[in-house]
Design an enzyme around this catalytic site. Sequence first.
Site, PDB file in Angstrom:
ATOM      1  N   CYS A   1      -2.255  -0.901 -10.355  1.00 32.16           N
ATOM      2  CA  CYS A   1      -2.473   0.489  -9.948  1.00 32.16           C
ATOM      3  C   CYS A   1      -3.298   1.233 -11.001  1.00 32.16           C
ATOM      4  O   CYS A   1      -2.896   1.309 -12.167  1.00 32.16           O
ATOM      5  CB  CYS A   1      -1.140   1.193  -9.718  1.00 32.16           C
ATOM      6  SG  CYS A   1      -1.376   2.875  -9.135  1.00 32.16           S
TER       7      CYS A   1
ATOM      8  N   ASP B   1     -11.114  -6.823   0.403  1.00 32.04           N
ATOM      9  CA  ASP B   1     -12.251  -6.762   1.317  1.00 32.04           C
ATOM     10  C   ASP B   1     -12.181  -7.697   2.519  1.00 32.04           C
ATOM     11  O   ASP B   1     -13.229  -8.036   3.077  1.00 32.04           O
ATOM     12  CB  ASP B   1     -13.574  -7.017   0.563  1.00 32.04           C
ATOM     13  CG  ASP B   1     -13.773  -6.047  -0.587  1.00 32.04           C
ATOM     14  OD1 ASP B   1     -13.130  -4.979  -0.577  1.00 32.04           O
ATOM     15  OD2 ASP B   1     -14.563  -6.365  -1.493  1.00 32.04           O
TER      16      ASP B   1
ATOM     17  N   GLY C   1      -5.028  -5.671   2.869  1.00 33.08           N
ATOM     18  CA  GLY C   1      -4.619  -4.274   2.765  1.00 33.08           C
ATOM     19  C   GLY C   1      -5.248  -3.434   3.855  1.00 33.08           C
ATOM     20  O   GLY C   1      -4.729  -3.341   4.979  1.00 33.08           O
ATOM     21  N   ARG C   2      -6.398  -2.865   3.533  1.00 30.84           N
ATOM     22  CA  ARG C   2      -7.016  -1.920   4.464  1.00 30.84           C
ATOM     23  C   ARG C   2      -7.336  -2.550   5.816  1.00 30.84           C
ATOM     24  O   ARG C   2      -7.320  -1.869   6.842  1.00 30.84           O
ATOM     25  CB  ARG C   2      -8.263  -1.313   3.809  1.00 30.84           C
ATOM     26  CG  ARG C   2      -7.891  -0.405   2.642  1.00 30.84           C
ATOM     27  CD  ARG C   2      -9.056  -0.125   1.741  1.00 30.84           C
ATOM     28  NE  ARG C   2      -9.537  -1.328   1.063  1.00 30.84           N
ATOM     29  CZ  ARG C   2     -10.566  -1.361   0.231  1.00 30.84           C
ATOM     30  NH1 ARG C   2     -11.219  -0.241  -0.018  1.00 30.84           N
ATOM     31  NH2 ARG C   2     -10.928  -2.487  -0.341  1.00 30.84           N
TER      32      ARG C   2
ATOM     33  N   LYS D   1       1.070  -8.770  -9.512  1.00 24.76           N
ATOM     34  CA  LYS D   1      -0.190  -8.434  -8.830  1.00 24.76           C
ATOM     35  C   LYS D   1      -1.056  -7.654  -9.810  1.00 24.76           C
ATOM     36  O   LYS D   1      -0.636  -6.613 -10.314  1.00 24.76           O
ATOM     37  CB  LYS D   1       0.080  -7.615  -7.566  1.00 24.76           C
ATOM     38  CG  LYS D   1      -1.181  -7.294  -6.783  1.00 24.76           C
ATOM     39  CD  LYS D   1      -0.829  -6.812  -5.373  1.00 24.76           C
ATOM     40  CE  LYS D   1      -2.058  -6.471  -4.550  1.00 24.76           C
ATOM     41  NZ  LYS D   1      -2.635  -5.177  -4.901  1.00 24.76           N
TER      42      LYS D   1
ATOM     43  N   GLN E   1       7.940  -4.552  -4.603  1.00 24.44           N
ATOM     44  CA  GLN E   1       7.064  -4.378  -5.769  1.00 24.44           C
ATOM     45  C   GLN E   1       7.547  -3.214  -6.633  1.00 24.44           C
ATOM     46  O   GLN E   1       7.791  -2.123  -6.122  1.00 24.44           O
ATOM     47  CB  GLN E   1       5.620  -4.100  -5.346  1.00 24.44           C
ATOM     48  CG  GLN E   1       4.701  -4.084  -6.562  1.00 24.44           C
ATOM     49  CD  GLN E   1       3.276  -3.650  -6.261  1.00 24.44           C
ATOM     50  OE1 GLN E   1       3.034  -2.488  -5.923  1.00 24.44           O
ATOM     51  NE2 GLN E   1       2.339  -4.561  -6.381  1.00 24.44           N
TER      52      GLN E   1
ATOM     53  N   MET F   1       0.851  -1.199   0.000  1.00 24.34           N
ATOM     54  CA  MET F   1       0.000   0.000   0.000  1.00 24.34           C
ATOM     55  C   MET F   1       0.882   1.243   0.000  1.00 24.34           C
ATOM     56  O   MET F   1       1.563   1.543   1.001  1.00 24.34           O
ATOM     57  CB  MET F   1      -0.938  -0.011   1.211  1.00 24.34           C
ATOM     58  CG  MET F   1      -2.119  -0.951   1.018  1.00 24.34           C
ATOM     59  SD  MET F   1      -3.208  -1.000   2.435  1.00 24.34           S
ATOM     60  CE  MET F   1      -2.242  -1.986   3.559  1.00 24.34           C
TER      61      MET F   1
HETATM   62  C1  LIG Z   1      -3.777   3.318   0.361  1.00 25.37           C
HETATM   63  C2  LIG Z   1      -3.599   2.155  -0.590  1.00 25.37           C
HETATM   64  C3  LIG Z   1      -2.445   2.047  -1.332  1.00 25.37           C
HETATM   65  C4  LIG Z   1      -2.253   0.966  -2.207  1.00 25.37           C
HETATM   66  N1  LIG Z   1      -1.069   0.844  -2.884  1.00 25.37           N
HETATM   67  C5  LIG Z   1      -0.835  -0.266  -3.638  1.00 25.37           C
HETATM   68  C6  LIG Z   1       0.440  -0.483  -4.239  1.00 25.37           C
HETATM   69  O1  LIG Z   1       1.380   0.312  -4.077  1.00 25.37           O
HETATM   70  N2  LIG Z   1       0.592  -1.610  -5.002  1.00 25.37           N
HETATM   71  C7  LIG Z   1      -0.424  -2.512  -5.190  1.00 25.37           C
HETATM   72  O2  LIG Z   1      -0.229  -3.513  -5.883  1.00 25.37           O
HETATM   73  N3  LIG Z   1      -1.621  -2.338  -4.610  1.00 25.37           N
HETATM   74  C8  LIG Z   1      -1.841  -1.259  -3.834  1.00 25.37           C
HETATM   75  N4  LIG Z   1      -3.039  -1.122  -3.192  1.00 25.37           N
HETATM   76  C9  LIG Z   1      -4.054  -2.192  -3.327  1.00 25.37           C
HETATM   77  C10 LIG Z   1      -3.934  -3.196  -2.160  1.00 25.37           C
HETATM   78  O3  LIG Z   1      -2.701  -3.877  -2.193  1.00 25.37           O
HETATM   79  C11 LIG Z   1      -5.084  -4.239  -2.164  1.00 25.37           C
HETATM   80  O4  LIG Z   1      -4.950  -5.102  -3.269  1.00 25.37           O
HETATM   81  C12 LIG Z   1      -6.459  -3.571  -2.228  1.00 25.37           C
HETATM   82  O5  LIG Z   1      -6.552  -2.515  -1.295  1.00 25.37           O
HETATM   83  C13 LIG Z   1      -7.582  -4.578  -1.918  1.00 25.37           C
HETATM   84  O6  LIG Z   1      -7.367  -5.208  -0.691  1.00 25.37           O
HETATM   85  P1  LIG Z   1      -8.074  -4.716   0.692  1.00 25.37           P
HETATM   86  O7  LIG Z   1      -9.548  -4.693   0.471  1.00 25.37           O
HETATM   87  O8  LIG Z   1      -7.621  -5.766   1.682  1.00 25.37           O
HETATM   88  O9  LIG Z   1      -7.556  -3.360   0.990  1.00 25.37           O
HETATM   89  C14 LIG Z   1      -3.261  -0.041  -2.349  1.00 25.37           C
HETATM   90  C15 LIG Z   1      -4.433   0.093  -1.594  1.00 25.37           C
HETATM   91  C16 LIG Z   1      -4.616   1.157  -0.716  1.00 25.37           C
HETATM   92  C17 LIG Z   1      -5.882   1.243   0.082  1.00 25.37           C
END
Ligand SMILES: Cc1cc2nc3c(=O)[nH]c(=O)nc-3n(C[C@H](O)[C@H](O)[C@H](O)COP(=O)(O)O)c2cc1C
Length: 348
Positions: A101, A203, A223-224, A140, A71, A17
């Site tokens: 992204c 999620d 992630g979140r 990814k 990454q 993230m």
């Molecule tokens: C603030 C933020 C920054 C993120 N930055 C990246 C990133 O740098 N590279 C990436 O592959 N995914 C990034 N993501 C996506 C997350 O890795 C993840 O796949 C996505 O949030 C869904 O998962 P979650 O619902 O558990 O958050 C980011 C997500 C958030 C919320």
Amino acid sequence: MRIGSVELSSPFIIAPMAGMTDSAFRRLVKRHGGCGLVVTEMVSSEGLVRGIDRTLEYAEYTEEERPVSIQIFGGDPEKMAAAAQIVEGMGADIVDVNMGCPVPKIAKHNAGCSLMREPQHAATVISAMAKAVRIPVTVKMRAGWNDRSRNAPDLARMAQDAGASAVTIHGRTAEQSYSGSADWDLVASVAESLSIPVLGSGDCVEPEQIIDRMQYVGGVLVGRGVLRNPWILAQAMDIANGRAPREVTMSERGQFLLDYIDLLLNERGNETDGFRHFLSPEPWALSPSERVARGRERWVINKVRALCTWYSKGFDCGSHLRIRVNSTTTIQELRDIIEEFFFSVPSP
Ligand SMILES: Cc1cc2nc3c(=O)[nH]c(=O)nc-3n(C[C@H](O)[C@H](O)[C@H](O)COP(=O)(O)O)c2cc1C
């Protein structure tokens, strides 16, 4: 589970993230248990190849975080291969390609999720990287660019054929960004059709959801959910081991933030003037060492503010914490606010 030659002690992973999963945060999550792999924030292949200091900082990690995946993003096969070699030279265990992204700044340079619109080119990037390094190359991606092009199943197969050792799917399209919900049926169908490990993301905000998703995939990137609850991976491991998920007290939650501040304050110890850009306007009246200290303080406060946006969700009066943290200007004040909020409230 195993990704190429890298053995993971747990299939629960901190998702990359940008702006959030810095080394200090990753270390703290790892210390609380349950985490089998950490992935850095995305790092520019261009910046790595050109040796730009700020880019290299994003790729920094500590030994206690291992195994570590760095990454990278970019769209040029040669530069991505060269960047993968730099990542390998930095000692990373895995190099991951960002094909998810959706941010225009990244996507317009033929990088991030844009690569999903040119699957053949994406495969060329992966193949160039896989030939250039010995460490596993992983990818990814999202479900696809938009609803008319949900091509993750095809691209994931192409990635496997191009030499990827694992694929992660975040089950949303780029157009969806973070709206709607992640399509785990799609993730499951990809997992069924590949021979390399397929990991899923999207999620999981409760440990039980992580366990539920494990029926479809080899591992789950959270992630979140980790930003809201850094213990979520440890709690998922508790459930996987037949125990009730551990309860986390308010003071433990407060201590996490205090520890985060301490680790951040010790980050980039040798930097002399690198925090200057966190100061505005330039306080030329300060001595160089005062400038560094002030800039560092500002940087730490900004980082804690960013984390608190997520971390405060789900607490009674979480918005009060956010407002107070957003208005503070010193580390001491920040610590006082955290202590008052987390340590003076009895645990539920
Ligand atoms: C603030 C933020 C920054 C993120 N930055 C990246 C990133 O740098 N590279 C990436 O592959 N995914 C990034 N993501 C996506 C997350 O890795 C993840 O796949 C996505 O949030 C869904 O998962 P979650 O619902 O558990 O958050 C980011 C997500 C958030 C919320």
